[in-house]
Every structure is written in C-alpha cells, then in structure tokens.
Design an enzyme around this catalytic site. Structure first.
Site, PDB file in Angstrom:
ATOM      1  CG  HIS A  35      -2.123  -0.968   0.979  1.00 33.20           C
ATOM      2  ND1 HIS A  35      -3.410  -0.589   0.692  1.00 33.20           N
ATOM      3  CD2 HIS A  35      -2.127  -2.322   1.008  1.00 33.20           C
ATOM      4  CE1 HIS A  35      -4.175  -1.690   0.580  1.00 33.20           C
ATOM      5  NE2 HIS A  35      -3.406  -2.747   0.764  1.00 33.20           N
ATOM      6  CG  ASP A  37       1.076   0.845  -5.114  1.00 35.79           C
ATOM      7  OD1 ASP A  37       0.302   1.079  -4.145  1.00 35.79           O
ATOM      8  OD2 ASP A  37       0.783   0.072  -6.046  1.00 35.79           O
ATOM      9  N   GLY A 122      -7.912 -13.660  -7.607  1.00 30.98           N
ATOM     10  CA  GLY A 122      -8.347 -13.246  -6.261  1.00 30.98           C
ATOM     11  C   GLY A 122      -7.405 -13.695  -5.167  1.00 30.98           C
ATOM     12  CG  LEU A 125      -0.432 -14.492  -6.193  1.00 29.92           C
ATOM     13  CD1 LEU A 125      -0.237 -15.965  -6.539  1.00 29.92           C
ATOM     14  CD2 LEU A 125       0.788 -13.968  -5.428  1.00 29.92           C
ATOM     15  CG  ASP A 172      -0.476  -4.967  -8.546  1.00 30.39           C
ATOM     16  OD1 ASP A 172       0.476  -4.920  -7.751  1.00 30.39           O
ATOM     17  OD2 ASP A 172      -1.667  -5.067  -8.188  1.00 30.39           O
TER      18      ASP A 172
HETATM   19  C1  GLA Z   1      -2.996  -4.125  -4.965  1.00 30.97           C
HETATM   20  C2  GLA Z   1      -2.877  -2.873  -5.832  1.00 30.97           C
HETATM   21  C3  GLA Z   1      -1.463  -2.320  -5.800  1.00 30.97           C
HETATM   22  C4  GLA Z   1      -0.951  -2.150  -4.382  1.00 30.97           C
HETATM   23  C5  GLA Z   1      -1.198  -3.416  -3.573  1.00 30.97           C
HETATM   24  C6  GLA Z   1      -0.860  -3.240  -2.122  1.00 30.97           C
HETATM   25  O1  GLA Z   1      -2.240  -5.158  -5.520  1.00 30.97           O
HETATM   26  O2  GLA Z   1      -3.229  -3.173  -7.150  1.00 30.97           O
HETATM   27  O3  GLA Z   1      -1.410  -1.096  -6.488  1.00 30.97           O
HETATM   28  O4  GLA Z   1      -1.517  -1.032  -3.766  1.00 30.97           O
HETATM   29  O5  GLA Z   1      -2.546  -3.851  -3.648  1.00 30.97           O
HETATM   30  O6  GLA Z   1       0.491  -3.030  -1.952  1.00 30.97           O
END
Ligand code: GLA
Length: 386
Positions: A35, A37, A122, A125, A172
């Site tokens: 969290h 990013d 879900g 990943l 991601d």
């Molecule tokens: C999800 C979101 C990412 C990031 C993560 C937590 O994967 O898509 O942008 O915020 O949660 O680190």
C-alpha cells in the site's frame, strides 16, 4: 511455456482461421512494500512464472472480439461505440485498457483475441494487471504501435482506476511490464525509476495461498487509500506542503501523533515505517544480509496486521507458521490484503520442510488446505514464440 503458446495458437486458428501473435504478461509477488505505491513510496515486487497469455490477430474493422479460455465465454465490442462503464465482467479490464490506450492518443486496430491465464484469481498475485498488460501488449502489437513499458503500466493503472473503479497504485502494472528474470525490482512509485535487486541463487520465494479470496474493487482497499489521503491533509497543516505520505519520516509522524485521530495515525504509521522497511530490505538483499531482510518482512506483516488492518486470521496463521521454520528468513502477507497469499524468503534446502509445516499446520489450525508455489522471478511483458 512454448507448449501453452502453441496450444493457444491452435485454438486461435480453429476459432478465427488464422495464426496469431502471443503476448505474455506475468502476475507478481511483492516481497515488501504494501500500500506504499499510491502513497508515492517504495515497493519491491518480482514478476512470477504464472502469466496471462493473449493470442491476437488484427481485424480490418474496429471491433474487438475476445474469447476467454478460462471462462469459456466470448465478448464483442466496437471501439467506436464502447460500453459507457464497467459491468462487473472479466472483460471490463480489456475494455478499460483499450479505451485508455485510445484516450492516450493511440489509434487501435480492431482485433480478435484469446486470453488464457494461470495466475490464481483473487489471490493477491495480480491476475488483473497480468490481464490488462498482456491485452495492452497484444493490442499495440496488432496495431503496429510500440510498447513503452512504463507508460503502458500507467495507462493500464488508469484503466483500473477510471474504468473498473479500483483505485490501485502502479506497482502491479509496472512489474507486469518491466519485470526482470532472477530479480525483484525496487520501484520508486513517485519518480517511476527502478533498480534491479538480485535474488541470491541459494534463496527461494515460497508463496502460500490461503484460499481466502479478496475482493478489492470499491471496498476496504479504497477506504485505506482515503485514510492515507486524510493523513496527508491533516499532516500538511503542521509539516508544510507534503504531497504524499512518502514525504513524511517516522520521526515527523511521531511528533504529530497527538494531532491525528488514532485510526488515521495508525494507517499513516504503517505507510511511513513500511517505506523505511523496503529500503532496509533492499540494502539487506544487496549485502547478503538475509536475516535483516527477513526481519523487515516479519515487521511488515505485524504492521499490516495491527496498524493497517488488512490481514486475516488465515494469512496471519501462515506467516506465523513459516516464521518458525529453520531456513525461513521472513514471511509476510503479500498484495492488497484481506486474504490471498503469504511470501516467505527461504533457503533452497528449506523448501520441503517449510511446505510440510505450512500444509500440516494450516490444516490443523484452520481446517483447510494451503496451495504452495515456489517461484523464480520472470520477465515482464513480451511477445513469445509460438
Ligand atoms: C494491490 C494494488 C497495488 C498495491 C497493492 C498493495 O495489488 O493493485 O497497487 O496497492 O494492492 O500493496
């Protein structure tokens, strides 16, 4: 991998009567930095061998026809009269990507597409980012347009933010575009610069899937993001013009603790300490200090559990079980939270013991089965030979 691409090409020829290109984009596991990013901070993900493949061939009109081998369903869209909003369907991700590519000034050709994936859905990943990026890669390829990885990552993020309605950060999509085999990436989510962090040959990333499925869009994830924004708003009264929690040090946050509601303070504390832990983990991996890296991972899990409150009993159990096995340096939940997977940094010789302890311990404690994947970091989006 090439067998899968060939299978996809055979299916494509059967359905559409011609040969496709095949684009691949991986899922990801995040070693540390959760969290952070969307707070302009640091993350350290690696691309997985699990990936989404998109077989594609250009059409002469502006239609997209997409068949999902996983869902055994077909969807059709016209790029000139696209659906006005998301419908909660798997195809939202593809429509969103196509629309955002077009609104970035790219003129797409129509295309026939087949998508297939082995990224667990879900499970935290990043199956969605893998789908978005592999379709973006396929659509650009079929339109004769270049794939600029960092820009495409941002466009795919926009598809998820503005079309699907999930306010995710860029991690991601970034790692799905830019991953490098054998390495994690230390990404600065503000400058979008990254550094390669080699995973030493004696180490393995062991992923344990709790089987608890998370549901992000519109839910707790967006609430966490709002709490961080509220923290920035309140803290900027005292700390001057800060843009994001990235700009706040743990010391600064402590000095203003009394000015913040308790909940907002704890949400902010997770982010500012997590940013510091990512940098510490990078330093530790670079210098071969795996114990220190593991310590940062364990601390990250506690911070997600107690301050950010995004874990659940199942992933707490898996992280706790792994942390007690010899040869495991550290273990934590990975991804957005509320279920999904843990990642453990382990010695190669500890794979069997760790897998056994997790399997038995999880069954005894939770009465359910864990899925275990041992993975090697792979490359980001690319065309693969058929
Ligand atoms: C999800 C979101 C990412 C990031 C993560 C937590 O994967 O898509 O942008 O915020 O949660 O680190």
């Amino acid at each position: 991998m090439s067998v899968q691409a060939r299978d996809l090409a055979v299916e494509f020829a059967y359905r559409f009567g011609r040969a496709p290109t095949v684009s691949r984009a991986p899922g990801r596991v995040n070693l540390i930095g959760e969290h952070t990013d969307y707070n302009g901070g640091f993350v350290m993900p690696a691309a997985l061998e699990f990936a989404t493949l998109t077989a594609a061939s250009q059409r002469s009109d502006r239609r997209l026809q997409v068949y999902s081998m996983i869902m055994d369903e077909t969807r059709e869209f016209d790029l000139d009269s696209p659906p006005p909003g998301p419908t909660g369907d798997w195809s939202d991700y593809i429509v969103g990507v196509a629309l955002m590519l077009e609104s970035s000034g790219r003129n797409l050709s129509g295309a026939d597409l087949i998508v297939w994936s082995d990224v667990p859905i879900g499970a935290g990943l990043s199956s969605s980012a893998a789908l978005e990026v592999s379709c973006a890669h396929a659509l650009l390829t079929e339109s004769g347009l270049p794939f600029d990885p960092i820009e495409i990552a941002q466009i795919c993020q926009r598809a998820e933010n503005d079309f699907v309605g999930m306010r995710c950060g860029v991690m991601d999509q970034y790692i799905a575009c830019c991953g490098v085999a054998g390495h994690a990436l230390l990404i600065d989510c503000r400058s979008l610069a990254s550094r390669h962090v080699a995973i030493a040959p004696n180490l393995r990333l062991l992923i344990a899937n709790s089987g608890v499925r998370h549901q992000h869009a519109g839910g707790e994830y967006n609430l966490r993001r709002e709490a961080c924004e509220e923290g920035v708003r309140l803290l900027s009264r005292y700390l001057g013009p800060i843009q994001a929690l990235r700009d706040v040090t743990p010391q600064q946050l402590e000095s203003k603790r009394r000015k913040l509601p308790e909940l907002i303070y704890r949400r902010c504390r997770h982010i500012v300490t997590e940013n510091a832990r990512v940098l510490e983990a990078e330093r530790a991996l670079e210098t071969g200090d795996f114990v220190a890296c593991g310590r940062a991972m364990n601390a990250s899990h506690l911070s997600m559990r107690d301050d950010f409150e995004i874990t659940c009993p199942e992933v707490d159990m898996l992280a706790g079980l792994a942390q007690n096995v010899k040869g495991v340096y550290g273990s934590r939940m990975t991804g957005g939270g509320f279920g999904g997977c843990t990642i453990s940094l382990i010695e190669e010789w500890a794979i069997d013991k760790t897998s056994q302890m997790l399997t038995d311990g999880y069954r005894i404690a939770m009465g359910r089965d864990v899925d275990i994947y041992v993975c090697a970091p792979s490359d980001g989006a690319q065309l693969i030979p058929v």
